[in-house]
Design a protein around this motif. Structure first.
Motif, PDB file in Angstrom:
ATOM      1  N   LYS A  56     -58.600 -40.187  26.910  1.00 58.96           N
ATOM      2  CA  LYS A  56     -59.357 -38.978  26.546  1.00 58.96           C
ATOM      3  C   LYS A  56     -58.443 -37.766  26.439  1.00 58.96           C
ATOM      4  O   LYS A  56     -58.638 -36.914  25.573  1.00 58.96           O
TER       5      LYS A  56
ATOM      6  N   LYS B  85     -59.757 -35.903  18.200  1.00 59.74           N
ATOM      7  CA  LYS B  85     -61.042 -36.396  17.688  1.00 59.74           C
ATOM      8  C   LYS B  85     -60.885 -37.448  16.598  1.00 59.74           C
ATOM      9  O   LYS B  85     -61.724 -38.320  16.449  1.00 59.74           O
ATOM     10  N   THR B  86     -59.811 -37.387  15.841  1.00 57.10           N
ATOM     11  CA  THR B  86     -59.617 -38.347  14.749  1.00 57.10           C
ATOM     12  C   THR B  86     -58.829 -39.589  15.177  1.00 57.10           C
ATOM     13  O   THR B  86     -58.692 -40.530  14.403  1.00 57.10           O
TER      14      THR B  86
END
Length: 116
Positions: free
Chosen positions: A73, A78-79
């Motif tokens: 994380k 995000k991609t």
């Protein structure tokens, strides 16, 4: 050390079995070279073995698995894509279901304790 520990009762029968380590596979596709390198080094620090450029394998306890999830994380945008999965890769290698890997590359049980 083996991957499992058995408790033996007074009558000599096994009364409980606790799995200490799980065999895991971690894979990631991270675009940012800096973030990718940082994650690579962190996974090596947790005693995982790099078996391909962005694929790691090893035996982890539950706390270490949670740490890896947290690291994914932190270092994934995000991609980006990544996963950790419990596997039985050592069994597959023992059955000759691979090319280029040797049986000794994937021991079935963790051979050391990890302190994190």
């Amino acid at each position: 050390m083996t991957g499992n520990t058995k408790a033996i009762g007074s009558d000599g029968e096994a009364v409980a079995q606790v799995k200490l380590y799980n065999e895991v596979l971690v894979s990631y596709d991270i675009a940012d070279t800096g973030q990718r390198t940082k994650l690579f080094n962190k996974l090596k620090d947790i005693s995982l073995t790099s078996i391909q450029k962005s694929v790691f394998w090893g035996h982890l306890n539950r706390a270490e698995e949670t740490s890896v999830k947290h690291l994914l994380k932190i270092y994934c945008a995000k991609t980006d894509k990544a996963f950790i999965a419990r596997v039985k890769l050592s069994e597959q290698i023992q059955q000759n279901n691979s090319v280029g890997y040797e049986k000794q590359d994937f021991p079935q049980y963790s051979t050391s304790y990890h302190v994190i």
